[in-house]
Design a protein around this motif. Structure first.
Motif, short mmCIF file in Angstrom:
data_model
loop_
_atom_site.label_atom_id
_atom_site.label_comp_id
_atom_site.label_asym_id
_atom_site.label_seq_id
_atom_site.Cartn_x
_atom_site.Cartn_y
_atom_site.Cartn_z
N ALA A 75 53.38 42.77 37.29
CA ALA A 75 53.97 42.24 36.05
C ALA A 75 54.88 41.09 36.45
O ALA A 75 55.43 41.07 37.55
CB ALA A 75 54.76 43.32 35.31
N PRO A 76 55.07 40.09 35.59
CA PRO A 76 55.94 38.95 35.92
C PRO A 76 57.41 39.34 35.83
O PRO A 76 57.78 40.26 35.10
CB PRO A 76 55.58 37.92 34.85
CG PRO A 76 55.14 38.74 33.67
CD PRO A 76 54.44 39.94 34.26
N LEU A 77 58.23 38.63 36.58
CA LEU A 77 59.67 38.87 36.54
C LEU A 77 60.20 38.74 35.11
O LEU A 77 61.13 39.45 34.70
CB LEU A 77 60.39 37.88 37.46
CG LEU A 77 61.92 37.94 37.47
CD1 LEU A 77 62.41 39.28 38.01
CD2 LEU A 77 62.48 36.78 38.29
N SER A 78 59.60 37.85 34.33
CA SER A 78 60.07 37.62 32.95
C SER A 78 60.01 38.88 32.09
O SER A 78 60.70 38.96 31.07
CB SER A 78 59.24 36.52 32.29
OG SER A 78 57.86 36.86 32.28
N SER A 79 59.22 39.88 32.50
CA SER A 79 59.11 41.11 31.70
C SER A 79 60.37 41.96 31.76
O SER A 79 60.56 42.85 30.93
CB SER A 79 57.90 41.93 32.15
OG SER A 79 58.08 42.42 33.47
N VAL A 80 61.26 41.68 32.74
CA VAL A 80 62.52 42.42 32.83
C VAL A 80 63.73 41.49 32.89
O VAL A 80 64.87 41.93 32.67
CB VAL A 80 62.54 43.34 34.08
CG1 VAL A 80 61.42 44.37 34.03
CG2 VAL A 80 62.48 42.54 35.38
N GLU A 81 63.49 40.21 33.18
CA GLU A 81 64.58 39.30 33.54
C GLU A 81 65.63 39.17 32.44
O GLU A 81 66.83 39.32 32.70
CB GLU A 81 64.00 37.92 33.87
CG GLU A 81 65.03 36.95 34.42
CD GLU A 81 64.37 35.66 34.88
OE1 GLU A 81 65.07 34.86 35.51
OE2 GLU A 81 63.17 35.45 34.58
N ARG A 98 72.32 41.66 36.90
CA ARG A 98 72.49 40.31 36.36
C ARG A 98 71.89 39.24 37.27
O ARG A 98 71.65 38.12 36.82
CB ARG A 98 73.98 40.02 36.15
CG ARG A 98 74.61 40.83 35.02
CD ARG A 98 76.07 40.49 34.82
NE ARG A 98 76.70 41.49 33.98
CZ ARG A 98 77.72 42.26 34.35
NH1 ARG A 98 78.25 42.13 35.55
NH2 ARG A 98 78.21 43.16 33.51
N HIS A 99 71.65 39.59 38.54
CA HIS A 99 71.12 38.63 39.50
C HIS A 99 69.74 39.06 39.99
O HIS A 99 69.36 38.81 41.13
CB HIS A 99 72.11 38.46 40.66
CG HIS A 99 73.44 37.93 40.21
ND1 HIS A 99 74.50 38.75 39.92
CD2 HIS A 99 73.85 36.66 39.93
CE1 HIS A 99 75.52 38.02 39.51
NE2 HIS A 99 75.15 36.75 39.50
N VAL A 100 68.99 39.67 39.08
CA VAL A 100 67.66 40.17 39.44
C VAL A 100 66.75 39.05 39.93
O VAL A 100 65.94 39.26 40.85
CB VAL A 100 67.02 40.93 38.25
CG1 VAL A 100 66.83 40.02 37.05
CG2 VAL A 100 65.72 41.59 38.66
N ALA A 101 66.86 37.85 39.36
CA ALA A 101 65.99 36.75 39.79
C ALA A 101 66.27 36.36 41.23
O ALA A 101 65.34 36.09 42.01
CB ALA A 101 66.17 35.55 38.86
N GLN A 102 67.56 36.32 41.62
CA GLN A 102 67.91 36.00 43.01
C GLN A 102 67.40 37.08 43.96
O GLN A 102 66.88 36.77 45.03
CB GLN A 102 69.42 35.88 43.16
CG GLN A 102 70.03 34.61 42.59
CD GLN A 102 71.54 34.66 42.70
OE1 GLN A 102 72.21 35.13 41.78
NE2 GLN A 102 72.07 34.17 43.81
N VAL A 103 67.57 38.33 43.56
CA VAL A 103 67.11 39.43 44.41
C VAL A 103 65.60 39.37 44.57
O VAL A 103 65.07 39.50 45.69
CB VAL A 103 67.53 40.79 43.80
CG1 VAL A 103 66.91 41.96 44.57
CG2 VAL A 103 69.06 40.92 43.78
N HIS A 104 64.91 39.15 43.48
CA HIS A 104 63.44 39.10 43.51
C HIS A 104 62.95 37.95 44.39
O HIS A 104 62.01 38.10 45.18
CB HIS A 104 62.92 38.96 42.08
CG HIS A 104 61.44 39.04 41.96
ND1 HIS A 104 60.65 37.91 41.80
CD2 HIS A 104 60.59 40.10 42.01
CE1 HIS A 104 59.39 38.29 41.72
NE2 HIS A 104 59.31 39.60 41.85
N ALA A 105 63.60 36.79 44.28
CA ALA A 105 63.19 35.63 45.08
C ALA A 105 63.45 35.87 46.56
O ALA A 105 62.62 35.53 47.42
CB ALA A 105 63.94 34.38 44.61
N ALA A 106 64.59 36.48 46.90
CA ALA A 106 64.92 36.73 48.30
C ALA A 106 63.98 37.78 48.90
O ALA A 106 63.63 37.70 50.08
CB ALA A 106 66.37 37.19 48.42
#
Length: 326
Positions: A75-81, A98-106
């Protein structure tokens, strides 16, 4: 991601989420430090979803399953972001959410093997949380409690053991035993969390005490929190502290199984172990656990951190120090 807002580093997010765990993680050598930091933040995001007080259980279970799908690239990150980045809860875990996008990218930047280990075990833990959120706070016996604790903490022992095995020949050679002891380590820390959280969890409608423990102590769930009748509560507390002692003994054996030359890994494991031992001792036969969270003092945390960094190389010292704390 909020436009125009300077984003903190993930090291800063880690410290905001838990300064205590950050102390241990920062003692690890690279690249293990980065791997464990990201594993920790991934799991804190799952914890935020499980523990927040604003979502209905059905919504929590759904979001946990979506987060699992994101981790597995189904599923895309956008589904929870959006839902996670707008977390307005004051729980420390909300800092990670709140920083899920940073965690996901790292996470994507890790080696394939490290990413596979984290996604597998953290993903399984996330699904386990979803199952228990849907089921609700109903623990018939110790096996039920252990099943819950396995999902939220025992699997973390599996995850860390697999990461450690890439650096430690002893962990690799004794893989099955270390995986078993790692699970027990997780159950020990979570049993201490149960003791520490008795009052707060009760306020949100959860009582992490199996009915079999209540029967054994001759108590009903509400009697635990009745200051006018402390006897049954103290009997339940004794069962819980004895359980914590058994799991933490396995945790000490786990640490002894890591070579002394891996001092950073040993210190990382020793700090939560010693904090747990000290917390159990402070909680033992203490009726205050039913009215507020019992914590060890900050000066004790500093002393344990200092002593562990200096002397944690010795298995004999570890055993003596644990007896002193307990």
């Amino acid at each position: 991601m909020r436009v125009g807002v300077r984003m903190p580093t993930l090291d800063q997010v880690l410290r905001a989420t838990s300064r205590t765990f950050a102390i241990g993680i920062e003692r690890l050598p690279q690249p293990l430090r980065e791997e464990v930091k990201l594993a920790y933040l991934v799991l804190r995001i799952s914890d935020y979803i499980e523990d927040n007080r604003s979502m209905a259980p059905e919504r929590k279970a759904e979001l946990l399953e979506r987060w699992h799908a994101v981790l597995h690239e189904k599923a895309p990150l956008s589904s929870v972001e959006a839902e996670l980045e707008n977390a307005d809860d004051d729980l420390p875990d909300a800092q990670a959410a709140r920083h899920v996008a940073q965690v996901h990218a790292a996470l994507a930047d890790l080696t394939p093997r490290a990413r596979e280990v984290i996604v597998h075990h953290a993903g399984d833990s996330t699904l386990g949380m979803a199952r228990w959120v849907a089921r609700g706070p109903d623990f018939a016996d110790e096996a039920d409690l252990d099943d819950y604790m396995h999902e939220v903490a025992g699997r973390v022992g599996f995850l860390l053991t697999e990461l450690f095995s890439a650096r430690s020949g002893a962990v690799r050679r004794n893989h099955d035993e270390m995986m078993s002891l790692g699970r027990e380590f997780g159950l020990g820390l979570q049993t201490v969390n149960v003791i520490r959280g008795l009052h707060e969890d009760h306020e949100r409608g959860w009582v992490f005490v199996p009915r079999s423990f209540l029967d054994q102590a001759g108590a009903g769930a509400e009697v635990l929190f009745d200051p006018a009748a402390p006897g049954p509560g103290l009997r339940v507390l004794s069962i819980l502290t004895d359980k914590a002692d058994r799991h933490l003994d396995a945790a000490r054996r786990y640490i002894a199984g890591i070579e002394r030359r891996h001092h950073g890994i040993r210190v990382f494991c020793l700090l939560p172990y010693f904090f747990a031992v000290a917390t159990v001792e402070k909680s033992r036969r203490n009726p205050e656990v039913f009215t507020h969270e019992v914590k060890i003092a900050r000066d004790a945390v500093r002393a344990i951190t200092r002593d562990t960094a200096l002397l944690g190389v010795s298995n004999r010292w570890i055993q003596r120090y644990a007896k002193r704390l307990g």
